[in-house]
Design a protein around this motif. Structure first.
Motif, PDB file in Angstrom:
ATOM      1  N   UNK A 103      10.194   4.094   6.385  1.00  0.00           N
ATOM      2  CA  UNK A 103      10.434   4.053   4.936  1.00  0.00           C
ATOM      3  C   UNK A 103      10.405   5.444   4.320  1.00  0.00           C
ATOM      4  N   UNK A 104       9.413   6.224   4.736  1.00  0.00           N
ATOM      5  CA  UNK A 104       9.262   7.572   4.178  1.00  0.00           C
ATOM      6  C   UNK A 104      10.463   8.437   4.566  1.00  0.00           C
ATOM      7  N   UNK A 105      10.846   8.356   5.843  1.00  0.00           N
ATOM      8  CA  UNK A 105      11.977   9.169   6.302  1.00  0.00           C
ATOM      9  C   UNK A 105      13.252   8.753   5.574  1.00  0.00           C
ATOM     10  N   UNK A 106      13.492   7.440   5.490  1.00  0.00           N
ATOM     11  CA  UNK A 106      14.707   6.938   4.835  1.00  0.00           C
ATOM     12  C   UNK A 106      14.772   7.358   3.380  1.00  0.00           C
ATOM     13  N   UNK A 107      13.643   7.216   2.691  1.00  0.00           N
ATOM     14  CA  UNK A 107      13.632   7.551   1.266  1.00  0.00           C
ATOM     15  C   UNK A 107      13.663   9.049   1.006  1.00  0.00           C
ATOM     16  N   UNK A 108      13.320   9.839   2.019  1.00  0.00           N
ATOM     17  CA  UNK A 108      13.416  11.291   1.852  1.00  0.00           C
ATOM     18  C   UNK A 108      14.866  11.724   1.663  1.00  0.00           C
ATOM     19  N   UNK A 109      15.796  10.813   1.953  1.00  0.00           N
ATOM     20  CA  UNK A 109      17.212  11.105   1.697  1.00  0.00           C
ATOM     21  C   UNK A 109      17.428  11.501   0.238  1.00  0.00           C
ATOM     22  N   UNK A 114      16.248   0.302   5.974  1.00  0.00           N
ATOM     23  CA  UNK A 114      15.222  -0.734   5.892  1.00  0.00           C
ATOM     24  C   UNK A 114      15.750  -2.075   6.418  1.00  0.00           C
ATOM     25  N   UNK A 115      16.984  -2.404   6.029  1.00  0.00           N
ATOM     26  CA  UNK A 115      17.535  -3.705   6.419  1.00  0.00           C
ATOM     27  C   UNK A 115      17.841  -3.810   7.904  1.00  0.00           C
ATOM     28  N   UNK A 116      17.996  -2.660   8.556  1.00  0.00           N
ATOM     29  CA  UNK A 116      18.228  -2.704  10.004  1.00  0.00           C
ATOM     30  C   UNK A 116      17.027  -3.320  10.733  1.00  0.00           C
ATOM     31  N   UNK A 117      15.893  -3.366  10.051  1.00  0.00           N
ATOM     32  CA  UNK A 117      14.707  -3.984  10.655  1.00  0.00           C
ATOM     33  C   UNK A 117      14.957  -5.457  10.960  1.00  0.00           C
ATOM     34  N   UNK A 118      15.891  -6.062  10.220  1.00  0.00           N
ATOM     35  CA  UNK A 118      16.202  -7.477  10.467  1.00  0.00           C
ATOM     36  C   UNK A 118      16.608  -7.734  11.911  1.00  0.00           C
ATOM     37  N   UNK A 119      17.229  -6.705  12.520  1.00  0.00           N
ATOM     38  CA  UNK A 119      17.643  -6.857  13.917  1.00  0.00           C
ATOM     39  C   UNK A 119      16.447  -7.143  14.813  1.00  0.00           C
ATOM     40  N   UNK A 120      15.315  -6.531  14.471  1.00  0.00           N
ATOM     41  CA  UNK A 120      14.145  -6.650  15.333  1.00  0.00           C
ATOM     42  C   UNK A 120      13.364  -7.937  15.084  1.00  0.00           C
ATOM     43  N   UNK A 121      13.933  -8.826  14.246  1.00  0.00           N
ATOM     44  CA  UNK A 121      13.293 -10.131  14.056  1.00  0.00           C
ATOM     45  C   UNK A 121      13.575 -11.041  15.247  1.00  0.00           C
ATOM     46  N   UNK A 165       0.232  11.316  -2.910  1.00  0.00           N
ATOM     47  CA  UNK A 165       0.526  10.925  -4.282  1.00  0.00           C
ATOM     48  C   UNK A 165       1.769  10.047  -4.344  1.00  0.00           C
ATOM     49  N   UNK A 166       2.733  10.347  -3.469  1.00  0.00           N
ATOM     50  CA  UNK A 166       3.940   9.516  -3.424  1.00  0.00           C
ATOM     51  C   UNK A 166       3.567   8.086  -3.043  1.00  0.00           C
ATOM     52  N   UNK A 167       2.737   7.937  -2.026  1.00  0.00           N
ATOM     53  CA  UNK A 167       2.327   6.602  -1.589  1.00  0.00           C
ATOM     54  C   UNK A 167       1.725   5.795  -2.736  1.00  0.00           C
ATOM     55  N   UNK A 168       0.956   6.463  -3.584  1.00  0.00           N
ATOM     56  CA  UNK A 168       0.248   5.751  -4.655  1.00  0.00           C
ATOM     57  C   UNK A 168       1.073   5.618  -5.927  1.00  0.00           C
ATOM     58  N   UNK A 215       0.795  -1.241   0.000  1.00  0.00           N
ATOM     59  CA  UNK A 215       0.000   0.000   0.000  1.00  0.00           C
ATOM     60  C   UNK A 215       0.829   1.293   0.000  1.00  0.00           C
ATOM     61  N   UNK A 216       2.112   1.188   0.292  1.00  0.00           N
ATOM     62  CA  UNK A 216       2.919   2.417   0.389  1.00  0.00           C
ATOM     63  C   UNK A 216       4.231   2.293  -0.379  1.00  0.00           C
ATOM     64  N   UNK A 217       4.227   1.439  -1.383  1.00  0.00           N
ATOM     65  CA  UNK A 217       5.450   1.160  -2.149  1.00  0.00           C
ATOM     66  C   UNK A 217       6.043   2.434  -2.765  1.00  0.00           C
ATOM     67  N   UNK A 218       5.177   3.394  -3.034  1.00  0.00           N
ATOM     68  CA  UNK A 218       5.609   4.631  -3.678  1.00  0.00           C
ATOM     69  C   UNK A 218       6.784   5.315  -2.984  1.00  0.00           C
ATOM     70  N   UNK A 219       6.919   5.124  -1.674  1.00  0.00           N
ATOM     71  CA  UNK A 219       8.053   5.760  -0.982  1.00  0.00           C
ATOM     72  C   UNK A 219       9.376   5.343  -1.614  1.00  0.00           C
ATOM     73  N   UNK A 220       9.403   4.113  -2.137  1.00  0.00           N
ATOM     74  CA  UNK A 220      10.653   3.612  -2.743  1.00  0.00           C
ATOM     75  C   UNK A 220      10.900   4.187  -4.126  1.00  0.00           C
ATOM     76  N   UNK A 221       9.936   4.920  -4.659  1.00  0.00           N
ATOM     77  CA  UNK A 221      10.138   5.541  -5.986  1.00  0.00           C
ATOM     78  C   UNK A 221      10.599   6.979  -5.854  1.00  0.00           C
ATOM     79  N   UNK A 222      10.838   7.392  -4.612  1.00  0.00           N
ATOM     80  CA  UNK A 222      11.105   8.807  -4.379  1.00  0.00           C
ATOM     81  C   UNK A 222      12.376   9.276  -5.086  1.00  0.00           C
ATOM     82  N   UNK A 223      13.410   8.427  -5.083  1.00  0.00           N
ATOM     83  CA  UNK A 223      14.666   8.833  -5.717  1.00  0.00           C
ATOM     84  C   UNK A 223      14.415   9.175  -7.180  1.00  0.00           C
ATOM     85  N   UNK A 224      13.577   8.357  -7.820  1.00  0.00           N
ATOM     86  CA  UNK A 224      13.291   8.617  -9.224  1.00  0.00           C
ATOM     87  C   UNK A 224      12.445   9.882  -9.381  1.00  0.00           C
ATOM     88  N   UNK A 225      11.453  10.012  -8.527  1.00  0.00           N
ATOM     89  CA  UNK A 225      10.586  11.185  -8.603  1.00  0.00           C
ATOM     90  C   UNK A 225      11.384  12.475  -8.470  1.00  0.00           C
TER      91      UNK A 225
END
Lengths: 350, 265
Positions: B165-171, B187-194, B110-113, B81-91
């Motif tokens: 995700x939004x904060x990270x991609x705002x980079x 994003x991958x640091x989330x693996x620690x919380x597994x 609009x970014x989310x969509x 539902x929020x994949x758009x955050x990952x397109x931010x670099x391109x946008x």
């Protein structure tokens, strides 16, 4: 009050300075260096409701940057903008609802969905009442000839089709202000014509204020009464199109066709300062002259006194030459004083 | 703009995007299955470990699988539902943000969509199944109140995930290239919380409980659900973390957007 009002508006960007090569890239990574690049120097611009303004200048002059500030895409570095009483950057959404924009290089439509679906999304986005939407859509489909491609997705359209769809998309919500950034770039003559007629009609019927950047002089001559020229980030001319033509399109050209060769006349004309003779053949020639030194009747009567003229036609300098001269830096519009300097210069020579 | 209208526009934009994807991306089954397979393999890995050691640091098998599954369930929701955050670099880098700025709709919406990560469906399904199994097999004392809190914790978990995700991609507003190495690292640091955070040194525990509060997606909800008395009450910070992260990330996004420079033609 003017519908678009920009005061001391300027924009500069920070630009990274990188030395070439890998070493340069590393150096930049550790000690990033930036220089300020001024895209738009403080400029003042006001546009009245219902006006059509051509905003022209060479590539990199600051046209698109200005438009992007007016549309609310870019934050100005300094100065103020008011569009219909709204600051477009601070109140981006309010401003977006009252403008339409077409950027020729980039579509506003959704790439993968049919045009008609894009329009229906825009209906929701702009809160367009059903009746207005229907009326506009039907009218636009007819005027722009969109029947054949309205069910295709934007990715499948030709450039001309896409541009027409984009133009319709920008106007569905009846915006009082329309910005067009090179709307006819790369289009064939018939589509250009269609688009120009459409814009003209919208401007006349709805009093839509149109601001247009273009490299196409046909666009300017067809659509705009006012011309604003920007170069190196500053406005160098702002006035009516006809005035710029009468003030700066100084050269006139008359083509003659004569009944029999007149070598004596040719010699005289060639020797006259301020006139330039080009002979195509013995019976055909043209005379270029500065219209501040001679009048057309001067030239014509000189020829007619000596022989029979079969035919003649006069050519006016297009806006094209004037703007080209400005781009090339040959003409300083603000400093050029109409004719007087040139005239006295001519007299002292004579 | 009212919340109701925002949801409505989100739905409209989302459905159109979905239609386009179903038409053009014929490989989404493969994407979905590969995502599911990855998670199943991780699950088997945990199972193999627990087959040898029945208790790690006081945590049982089904308690750890819960944490594990929470991380990729939320990832699934985020990509669906929020994949758009990952397109931010391109946008940002291709000046496509211009189009969003011209519309009277919040840019972040609009970014989310902008995209749909259909592979998220795989993560969502497998994650859902493992969470369900964990709750069924683990020692959980059920009450109506507990069920309500679990729902709340699921919501806050998704908010935290999407906000990070939004904060990270705002980079992308600062790092001017089209790659997304930085948000990927975050994003991958989330693996620690597994895994239970008690396995990690103090510094990492603090990191994933504060700046990147991934622990509130998995670990702290687990301490509540499975009644770990030494952590009692900590789950109450999850909504706080979610709200704080949402505000912080929206702030970062807005600040980044103010630096947006578009591109020349």
């Amino acid at each position: 009050m003017s519908i678009i009002e920009a005061k001391e508006l300027s924009k500069s960007f920070m630009q990274a300075v990188k030395e070439p090569g890998l070493a340069g890239a590393f150096k930049h990574l550790l000690f990033p260096k930036h220089i300020e690049k001024v895209a738009v120097k403080p400029l003042n611009l006001s546009v009245e409701a219902g006006e059509t303004v051509a905003y022209v200048g060479p590539n990199g002059a600051g046209k698109s940057t200005t438009i992007k500030m007016l549309t609310g895409i870019l934050a100005p570095s300094a100065g103020s903008i008011s569009v219909n009483g709204i600051n477009p950057y601070k109140k981006r959404m309010e401003n977006a609802a009252q403008i339409g924009a077409v950027f020729g290089q980039r579509t506003q439509l959704w790439w993968d969905i049919p045009i008609v679906e894009s329009f229906s999304l825009l209906k929701d986005i702009y809160h367009i009442p059903e009746a207005v939407y229907r009326r506009n859509l039907d009218q636009f489909i007819e005027l722009l000839g969109m029947d054949e491609f309205i069910h295709l997705s934007a990715r499948k359209l030709s450039l001309g089709q896409r541009m027409r769809a984009d133009l319709a998309a920008a106007l569905l919500h009846n915006p009082p202000i329309l910005y067009l950034d090179e709307p006819t770039i790369g289009l064939d003559v018939s589509v250009k014509q269609k688009i120009r007629e459409f814009i003209k009609k919208i401007n006349e019927e709805q009093q839509t204020t149109v601001m247009l950047t273009t490299h196409d002089l046909g666009d300017i001559e067809d659509l705009c009464k006012r011309l604003v020229i920007i170069d190196h980030g500053s406005i160098i001319y702002d006035g009516s199109l006809s005035e710029v033509k009468s003030r700066f399109a100084r050269n006139r050209l008359i083509f003659f066709q004569i009944a029999e060769p007149l070598p004596l006349l040719m010699e005289q004309l060639a020797a006259t300062p301020g006139m330039k003779l080009v002979q195509q053949s013995e019976l055909e020639f043209s005379v270029a002259f500065d219209r501040y030194e001679y009048t057309a009747s001067d030239v014509v009567s000189r020829v007619m006194r000596q022989g029979e003229v079969v035919d003649f036609r006069m050519e006016e300098t297009g806006i094209e030459q004037v703007i080209k001269a400005v781009y090339d830096g040959n003409l300083e519009l603000n400093h050029a004083e109409s004719g007087e300097v040139a005239q006295s210069h001519a007299h002292s020579q004579a | 703009m009212s919340l109701g209208r925002m949801f409505y526009l989100y739905r409209r934009l989302y459905v159109q995007q979905l239609k386009a994807i179903l038409e053009y991306n014929k490989d989404f089954y493969i994407l979905m299955c590969s995502a599911a397979l990855t998670q199943v393999l991780g699950f088997i890995f945990l199972w193999v470990i627990y087959d040898r050691i029945p208790d790690i640091n006081g945590w049982q098998f089904w308690e750890v699988t819960f944490m594990y599954a929470m991380i990729f369930l939320t990832e699934g929701v985020a990509s669906l539902f929020f994949e758009g955050t990952w397109r931010m670099a391109r946008l940002v880098n291709f000046g496509e943000m211009d189009r969003y700025l011209l519309r009277p709709v919040p840019v972040v919406l609009q970014v989310f969509c902008t995209g749909i990560g259909i592979n998220g469906l795989g993560n969502l399904l497998i994650g859902g199944v493992i969470i369900w199994q964990s709750l069924a097999h683990g020692q959980v004392e059920w009450t109506a109140g507990k069920a309500a809190v679990i729902v709340l914790l699921l919501v806050t978990a998704v908010i935290i995930r999407v906000a990070i995700n939004l904060a990270g991609n705002s980079a992308a507003f600062w790092i001017r290239n089209a790659g997304n190495a930085f948000p990927l690292m975050v994003h991958n640091l989330a693996d620690l919380a597994k895994y239970p955070i008690t396995l990690f040194p103090q510094a990492i525990r603090i990191l994933i409980s504060t700046i990147l509060p991934y622990a509130f997606i998995s670990f702290f909800p687990a301490t509540y659900i499975f009644g770990k008395s030494e952590w009692s009450g900590w789950w109450m910070l999850a909504p706080v973390a979610a709200i704080a992260m949402a505000f912080a990330s929206y702030g970062i996004f807005r600040f980044g957007l103010s630096r947006y420079e578009s591109t020349g033609n």
